[in-house]
Design an enzyme around this catalytic site. Structure first.
Site, short mmCIF file in Angstrom:
data_model
loop_
_atom_site.label_atom_id
_atom_site.label_comp_id
_atom_site.label_asym_id
_atom_site.label_seq_id
_atom_site.Cartn_x
_atom_site.Cartn_y
_atom_site.Cartn_z
N GLY A 13 23.97 -8.38 -59.86
CA GLY A 13 25.07 -7.68 -59.22
C GLY A 13 25.88 -6.75 -60.10
CB THR A 14 25.35 -4.95 -63.33
OG1 THR A 14 24.15 -4.25 -63.03
CG2 THR A 14 25.07 -6.20 -64.15
CG MET A 92 14.84 -7.78 -56.09
SD MET A 92 14.16 -6.24 -56.80
CE MET A 92 15.20 -6.06 -58.23
CG LEU A 95 15.61 -3.34 -45.84
CD1 LEU A 95 16.93 -2.61 -45.97
CD2 LEU A 95 15.78 -4.67 -45.10
CG ASN A 109 17.41 1.58 -53.31
OD1 ASN A 109 17.91 0.49 -53.59
ND2 ASN A 109 16.29 2.02 -53.86
CG HIS A 111 14.13 3.77 -58.14
ND1 HIS A 111 13.45 2.59 -57.89
CD2 HIS A 111 13.36 4.49 -59.00
CE1 HIS A 111 12.31 2.60 -58.58
NE2 HIS A 111 12.25 3.74 -59.26
C1 GRF Z 1 18.94 -2.56 -61.50
O1 GRF Z 1 18.05 -2.14 -62.51
C2 GRF Z 1 18.89 -1.57 -60.36
O2 GRF Z 1 18.52 -0.27 -60.75
C3 GRF Z 1 17.83 -2.11 -59.49
O3 GRF Z 1 18.04 -3.52 -59.54
C4 GRF Z 1 18.42 -3.87 -60.88
C5 GRF Z 1 19.40 -5.01 -60.85
O4 GRF Z 1 20.66 -4.53 -60.59
N1 GRF Z 1 17.93 -1.56 -58.18
P1 GRF Z 1 21.99 -5.46 -60.45
O5 GRF Z 1 22.43 -5.83 -61.83
O6 GRF Z 1 21.62 -6.69 -59.64
O7 GRF Z 1 22.95 -4.57 -59.75
#
Ligand code: GRF
Length: 201
Positions: A13-14, A92, A95, A109, A111
Site C-alpha cells: 500500500g505505498t 494484483m 479485471l 492503474n 504501472h
Molecule cells: C508497485 O510496484 C506498483 O507499481 C504496482 O504494485 C506495486 C506495489 O505497490 N502496481 P504498493 O506498495 O502496494 O502500492
C-alpha cells in the site's frame, strides 16, 4: 461535490499511502478516498487505510467462489458506497471486460514502467524491473493509465521517467521508481480524473 474514490489494493500500500498523504495535504481537492478494498485480508494497505480513518472492505476470490462472483461482489460494494472512481494501487487481479465496461474512463492503474515497454500479461511488481535490467534499458519509469479490458492497455494519462544506474538491483530500481515516479504520478492523476468527473456532474 468531491468525487468519491475507492482504492483497490493487494499488498503493502505505498501507493495508497501516497494518495492518503496527498489528500491530507490538500493536493486532491476534487476527490475523496471513501473506501479501500482488498482481495487479501492481510494486506498492510488495509492498516494504512484504518490509520487514516478510511473505510475498508475485503473481498477474496476464494470466498466469492468464481471470478464472476468475485467481480460482482466488488462492483456491488462500490455501488453500495456510492463510489464514482476506482484507483488500482498494487491491485494484483486482472479485471475482466464485463467489469471494466461498467466503469468506462473511471478506473486508473499505476504501472511501474513506461508503457508500452515491460507491460501486459505477467508483467507486475518486481518482474517488471528484472526485465528492464535484463534488457539493459537506461531509462524506465512509471505510467498511470485508464483501465480497459486489455492488461495495461488503456489510454495513458501520465508518465514519469527514472534513470537506471549501473549497480541497480531489481529491488533498488523498484524503490527508486516508486519514490521518484509512482508516488508523484498517482495523486496527480487522481486529481485530474476526479476534477473531470466532478465537472461532468
Ligand atoms: C508497485 O510496484 C506498483 O507499481 C504496482 O504494485 C506495486 C506495489 O505497490 N502496481 P504498493 O506498495 O502496494 O502500492
Amino acid at each position: 461535490m468531491r468525487t468519491k474514490i475507492a482504492v483497490l489494493v493487494s499488498g503493502g500500500g505505498t501507493n495508497l499511502q501516497a494518495l492518503l498523504d496527498a489528500e491530507a495535504a490538500g493536493s486532491i481537492p476534487d476527490g475523496e478516498i471513501k473506501l479501500v478494498l482488498s482481495n487479501k485480508a492481510d494486506a498492510f494497505a488495509l492498516e494504512r487505510a484504518k490509520k487514516a480513518g478510511v473505510a475498508t472492505a475485503v473481498i477474496t476470490r476464494k470466498a466469492a467462489g468464481s471470478k464472476e462472483a468475485f467481480e460482482q461482489m466488488i462492483h456491488q460494494t462500490l455501488l453500495d458506497n456510492q463510489i464514482e472512481m476506482i484507483i488500482l494501487a498494487g491491485f494484483m487481479c486482472i479485471l475482466s471486460q464485463s467489469f471494466t465496461e461498467k466503469w468506462p474512463g473511471r478506473i486508473l492503474n499505476i504501472h511501474p514502467s513506461l508503457i508500452p515497454a515491460f507491460c501486459g500479461e505477467g508483467f507486475y511488481g518486481l518482474k517488471v524491473h528484472e526485465e528492464a535490467l535484463k534488457r539493459g534499458v537506461k531509462v524506465t519509469g512509471a505510467t498511470v493509465h485508464i483501465v480497459n479490458e486489455i492488461p495495461d492497455g488503456g489510454p495513458i494519462l501520465l508518465q514519469k521517467a527514472v534513470d537506471i544506474l549501473p549497480d541497480d538491483t531489481p529491488e533498488i530500481l523498484q524503490r527508486r521508481v516508486m519514490e521518484q515516479a509512482e508516488w508523484i504520478l498517482l495523486p496527480k492523476a487522481a486529481e485530474l480524473v476526479a476534477k473531470q468527473i466532478s465537472e461532468e456532474k
